[in-house]
Structure formats: structure tokens, C-alpha cells
Scaffold this motif. Sequence first.
Motif, PDB file in Angstrom:
ATOM      1  N   LEU A  41       0.833  -1.209   0.000  1.00 13.45           N
ATOM      2  CA  LEU A  41       0.000   0.000   0.000  1.00 13.45           C
ATOM      3  C   LEU A  41       0.864   1.254   0.000  1.00 13.45           C
ATOM      4  CD1 LEU A  41      -2.880  -0.964   2.441  1.00 13.45           C
ATOM      5  CD2 LEU A  41      -2.980  -0.695  -0.035  1.00 13.45           C
ATOM      6  N   LEU A  42       1.940   1.227   0.758  1.00  5.93           N
ATOM      7  CA  LEU A  42       2.848   2.369   0.783  1.00  5.93           C
ATOM      8  C   LEU A  42       3.479   2.605  -0.591  1.00  5.93           C
ATOM      9  CD1 LEU A  42       4.200   4.513   2.587  1.00  5.93           C
ATOM     10  CD2 LEU A  42       6.040   2.855   2.931  1.00  5.93           C
ATOM     11  N   ALA A  43       3.892   1.535  -1.243  1.00  6.54           N
ATOM     12  CA  ALA A  43       4.472   1.657  -2.588  1.00  6.54           C
ATOM     13  C   ALA A  43       3.444   2.175  -3.588  1.00  6.54           C
ATOM     14  CB  ALA A  43       5.027   0.308  -3.033  1.00  6.54           C
ATOM     15  N   LEU A  44       2.211   1.721  -3.482  1.00  9.62           N
ATOM     16  CA  LEU A  44       1.147   2.173  -4.377  1.00  9.62           C
ATOM     17  C   LEU A  44       0.838   3.659  -4.168  1.00  9.62           C
ATOM     18  CD1 LEU A  44      -0.919   1.353  -6.524  1.00  9.62           C
ATOM     19  CD2 LEU A  44      -2.508   0.869  -4.669  1.00  9.62           C
ATOM     20  N   VAL A  45       0.770   4.078  -2.916  1.00  6.89           N
ATOM     21  CA  VAL A  45       0.528   5.496  -2.611  1.00  6.89           C
ATOM     22  C   VAL A  45       1.668   6.348  -3.141  1.00  6.89           C
ATOM     23  CG1 VAL A  45       0.370   7.162  -0.724  1.00  6.89           C
ATOM     24  CG2 VAL A  45      -0.994   5.084  -0.660  1.00  6.89           C
ATOM     25  N   TYR A  46       2.903   5.889  -2.977  1.00  5.55           N
ATOM     26  CA  TYR A  46       4.055   6.625  -3.495  1.00  5.55           C
ATOM     27  C   TYR A  46       3.991   6.744  -5.015  1.00  5.55           C
ATOM     28  CZ  TYR A  46       8.782   7.807  -4.830  1.00  5.55           C
ATOM     29  OH  TYR A  46       9.860   8.412  -5.392  1.00  5.55           O
ATOM     30  N   LEU A  47       3.639   5.646  -5.687  1.00  6.25           N
ATOM     31  CA  LEU A  47       3.534   5.672  -7.145  1.00  6.25           C
ATOM     32  C   LEU A  47       2.461   6.655  -7.606  1.00  6.25           C
ATOM     33  CD1 LEU A  47       4.356   4.468  -9.889  1.00  6.25           C
ATOM     34  CD2 LEU A  47       2.578   2.769  -9.543  1.00  6.25           C
ATOM     35  N   LEU A  48       1.301   6.636  -6.940  1.00  7.63           N
ATOM     36  CA  LEU A  48       0.232   7.569  -7.311  1.00  7.63           C
ATOM     37  C   LEU A  48       0.647   9.019  -7.074  1.00  7.63           C
ATOM     38  CD1 LEU A  48      -2.924   5.670  -6.036  1.00  7.63           C
ATOM     39  CD2 LEU A  48      -2.204   6.054  -8.394  1.00  7.63           C
ATOM     40  N   LEU A  49       1.287   9.297  -5.959  1.00  5.38           N
ATOM     41  CA  LEU A  49       1.759  10.660  -5.689  1.00  5.38           C
ATOM     42  C   LEU A  49       2.801  11.089  -6.711  1.00  5.38           C
ATOM     43  CD1 LEU A  49       1.971  10.733  -1.796  1.00  5.38           C
ATOM     44  CD2 LEU A  49       0.333  11.916  -3.266  1.00  5.38           C
ATOM     45  N   PHE A  50       3.657  10.164  -7.098  1.00  8.78           N
ATOM     46  CA  PHE A  50       4.670  10.461  -8.109  1.00  8.78           C
ATOM     47  C   PHE A  50       4.025  10.810  -9.446  1.00  8.78           C
ATOM     48  CE2 PHE A  50       7.294   8.881 -11.605  1.00  8.78           C
ATOM     49  CZ  PHE A  50       8.416   9.673 -11.445  1.00  8.78           C
ATOM     50  N   LEU A  51       3.047  10.011  -9.867  1.00  7.93           N
ATOM     51  CA  LEU A  51       2.370  10.272 -11.139  1.00  7.93           C
ATOM     52  C   LEU A  51       1.606  11.591 -11.117  1.00  7.93           C
ATOM     53  CD1 LEU A  51       1.028   6.753 -12.150  1.00  7.93           C
ATOM     54  CD2 LEU A  51       2.835   8.069 -13.251  1.00  7.93           C
ATOM     55  N   ILE A  52       0.935  11.878 -10.007  1.00  9.60           N
ATOM     56  CA  ILE A  52       0.191  13.133  -9.896  1.00  9.60           C
ATOM     57  C   ILE A  52       1.137  14.321  -9.928  1.00  9.60           C
ATOM     58  CG2 ILE A  52      -1.201  14.521  -8.307  1.00  9.60           C
ATOM     59  CD1 ILE A  52      -2.582  11.858  -7.504  1.00  9.60           C
ATOM     60  N   ALA A  53       2.232  14.235  -9.182  1.00  7.42           N
ATOM     61  CA  ALA A  53       3.191  15.344  -9.162  1.00  7.42           C
ATOM     62  C   ALA A  53       3.823  15.538 -10.534  1.00  7.42           C
ATOM     63  CB  ALA A  53       4.269  15.079  -8.108  1.00  7.42           C
ATOM     64  N   THR A  55       2.581  14.711 -13.445  1.00  7.25           N
ATOM     65  CA  THR A  55       1.588  15.173 -14.403  1.00  7.25           C
ATOM     66  C   THR A  55       1.276  16.648 -14.212  1.00  7.25           C
ATOM     67  OG1 THR A  55       0.626  12.980 -14.559  1.00  7.25           O
ATOM     68  CG2 THR A  55      -0.750  14.816 -15.251  1.00  7.25           C
ATOM     69  N   TYR A  56       0.933  17.035 -12.981  1.00  4.98           N
ATOM     70  CA  TYR A  56       0.440  18.394 -12.759  1.00  4.98           C
ATOM     71  C   TYR A  56       1.526  19.416 -12.475  1.00  4.98           C
ATOM     72  CZ  TYR A  56      -4.144  16.429 -12.924  1.00  4.98           C
ATOM     73  OH  TYR A  56      -5.268  15.796 -13.362  1.00  4.98           O
ATOM     74  N   LEU A  57       2.712  18.991 -12.081  1.00  6.51           N
ATOM     75  CA  LEU A  57       3.769  19.950 -11.786  1.00  6.51           C
ATOM     76  C   LEU A  57       4.849  20.009 -12.854  1.00  6.51           C
ATOM     77  CD1 LEU A  57       4.178  19.276  -7.970  1.00  6.51           C
ATOM     78  CD2 LEU A  57       2.834  21.046  -9.095  1.00  6.51           C
ATOM     79  N   ILE A  58       4.901  19.018 -13.740  1.00  4.99           N
ATOM     80  CA  ILE A  58       5.937  19.013 -14.769  1.00  4.99           C
ATOM     81  C   ILE A  58       5.331  18.946 -16.165  1.00  4.99           C
ATOM     82  CG2 ILE A  58       7.955  17.809 -15.663  1.00  4.99           C
ATOM     83  CD1 ILE A  58       8.416  16.784 -12.795  1.00  4.99           C
ATOM     84  N   ALA A  59       4.505  17.952 -16.425  1.00  6.96           N
ATOM     85  CA  ALA A  59       3.997  17.736 -17.783  1.00  6.96           C
ATOM     86  C   ALA A  59       3.027  18.830 -18.222  1.00  6.96           C
ATOM     87  CB  ALA A  59       3.330  16.363 -17.883  1.00  6.96           C
ATOM     88  N   CYS A  60       2.075  19.175 -17.368  1.00  7.18           N
ATOM     89  CA  CYS A  60       1.091  20.206 -17.751  1.00  7.18           C
ATOM     90  C   CYS A  60       1.735  21.570 -17.990  1.00  7.18           C
ATOM     91  CB  CYS A  60      -0.011  20.298 -16.701  1.00  7.18           C
ATOM     92  SG  CYS A  60      -1.161  18.914 -16.773  1.00  7.18           S
ATOM     93  N   CYS A 123      -4.381  13.364 -24.057  1.00  6.14           N
ATOM     94  CA  CYS A 123      -4.709  13.491 -22.628  1.00  6.14           C
ATOM     95  C   CYS A 123      -4.085  12.361 -21.811  1.00  6.14           C
ATOM     96  CB  CYS A 123      -6.217  13.518 -22.425  1.00  6.14           C
ATOM     97  SG  CYS A 123      -6.982  15.034 -23.000  1.00  6.14           S
ATOM     98  N   LEU A 124      -4.151  11.152 -22.324  1.00  7.52           N
ATOM     99  CA  LEU A 124      -3.567  10.015 -21.604  1.00  7.52           C
ATOM    100  C   LEU A 124      -2.046  10.066 -21.576  1.00  7.52           C
ATOM    101  CD1 LEU A 124      -5.808   7.009 -22.677  1.00  7.52           C
ATOM    102  CD2 LEU A 124      -5.730   8.164 -20.472  1.00  7.52           C
ATOM    103  N   SER A 125      -1.467  10.731 -22.574  1.00  9.92           N
ATOM    104  CA  SER A 125      -0.008  10.798 -22.601  1.00  9.92           C
ATOM    105  C   SER A 125       0.544  11.614 -21.432  1.00  9.92           C
ATOM    106  CB  SER A 125       0.472  11.389 -23.929  1.00  9.92           C
ATOM    107  OG  SER A 125       0.160  12.768 -23.999  1.00  9.92           O
ATOM    108  N   LEU A 126      -0.297  12.406 -20.797  1.00 11.96           N
ATOM    109  CA  LEU A 126       0.166  13.141 -19.618  1.00 11.96           C
ATOM    110  C   LEU A 126       0.505  12.194 -18.470  1.00 11.96           C
ATOM    111  CD1 LEU A 126      -2.210  16.227 -19.579  1.00 11.96           C
ATOM    112  CD2 LEU A 126       0.220  16.192 -20.089  1.00 11.96           C
ATOM    113  N   LEU A 127      -0.229  11.073 -18.373  1.00 14.44           N
ATOM    114  CA  LEU A 127       0.072  10.113 -17.305  1.00 14.44           C
ATOM    115  C   LEU A 127       1.384   9.385 -17.549  1.00 14.44           C
ATOM    116  CD1 LEU A 127      -3.424   8.536 -16.657  1.00 14.44           C
ATOM    117  CD2 LEU A 127      -2.186  10.147 -15.222  1.00 14.44           C
ATOM    118  N   PHE A 128       1.674   9.104 -18.809  1.00 15.42           N
ATOM    119  CA  PHE A 128       2.892   8.389 -19.159  1.00 15.42           C
ATOM    120  C   PHE A 128       3.836   9.344 -19.892  1.00 15.42           C
ATOM    121  CE2 PHE A 128      -0.709   5.473 -19.211  1.00 15.42           C
ATOM    122  CZ  PHE A 128      -0.356   4.686 -18.125  1.00 15.42           C
ATOM    123  N   TRP A 129       3.969  10.542 -19.382  1.00  8.60           N
ATOM    124  CA  TRP A 129       4.672  11.632 -20.041  1.00  8.60           C
ATOM    125  C   TRP A 129       6.174  11.425 -20.006  1.00  8.60           C
ATOM    126  CZ3 TRP A 129       7.970  15.458 -18.111  1.00  8.60           C
ATOM    127  CH2 TRP A 129       8.190  16.530 -18.969  1.00  8.60           C
TER     128      TRP A 129
END
Length: 152
Positions: A41-53, A55-60, A123-129
Motif C-alpha cells: 500500500l505504501l508503494a502504491l501510494v508513493y507511485l500515485l503521488l509520483f504520477l500526480i506530481a 503530471t500536474y507539476l511538470i507535464a502540464c 490526454c492520456l499521454s500526460l500520465l505516461f509523459w
Amino acid sequence: MRRTKRMVAVWWAACASLAPAQDLLQEPASLGRAPGLPLCLLALVYLLLFLIARTYLIACPSRALARAQLEGLWAEHVEGREEGRKQEEDQRKRDAWEDTKKCLQKARDLLEGQGRWGRIVACLSLLFWNGEREMAAWALMHRAERRAVELM
């Protein structure tokens, strides 16, 4: 001698405080709980936070900057040129203008996608940017700027 006794006392105190921790580590997991679940669960939360950061702080912001540059170039070299365009006799300038317009249109297609499927992929390419679309768009915009020099 006194110093040695103090060191021995500190050593035994440290060992005594580690004994309960060692017992906890050696106990088997209870039957109702998976041993690696909190770690997963900790690894999953870290991965989600990494993807969100990412996406919204670098890719966008990167994509927004490329779009803003593209819109500026489009307004300057394509729309501005069409408004004040006269029948040019110089074939070289017409070719440069057409090439500039094509480069900027390709850059726009890369950033925004063509058709409904292209927009979904954009739009999906932002997740795998990885920045591939933006770098290609910047290269096309620089090419358009080099071609636009001939128009001046």
C-alpha cells in the motif's frame, strides 16, 4: 575501571532495549493479516503521488508553455501574414510561408492531437509523459522560425 563499568552498563542497556524489538521482528504474522500488505500500500501510494506530481507539476506546465509559444508563432507568422498578404511574386517567399504554416500545423497536431482518438491519446499521454511530444513540437517551431526569417 570506572569508565569500563559505565561502558558495560550502557552496552547492556542498549541490548535490553533491542530485545523487545527483536522479539517483534521474529514473531510470525497474525493469520488475518498479510505481512507485505502495508508495504504494498505504501508503494502504491508513493507511485500515485509520483504520477500526480509529474503530471500536474511538470507535464502540464511544459505542454502549456509549448502551446503558448505555438499560439504566438501562429498569430505572428500565419494569421498576421494572411491578413496583410498580397500577391507575392517571389516563389521563395511563398514556399517559406507554406513550410512555416505546415511546421506549425504539425506542432499543433502533436500537442493537441488529431481527431477524437488523437485528443484522447494526448490526454492520456500526460500520465505516461516523457516529453517526447513537446520536444518534437519545439523542434518544429524552431524550424518554422528559421523558415520565417526568409519572409522578413
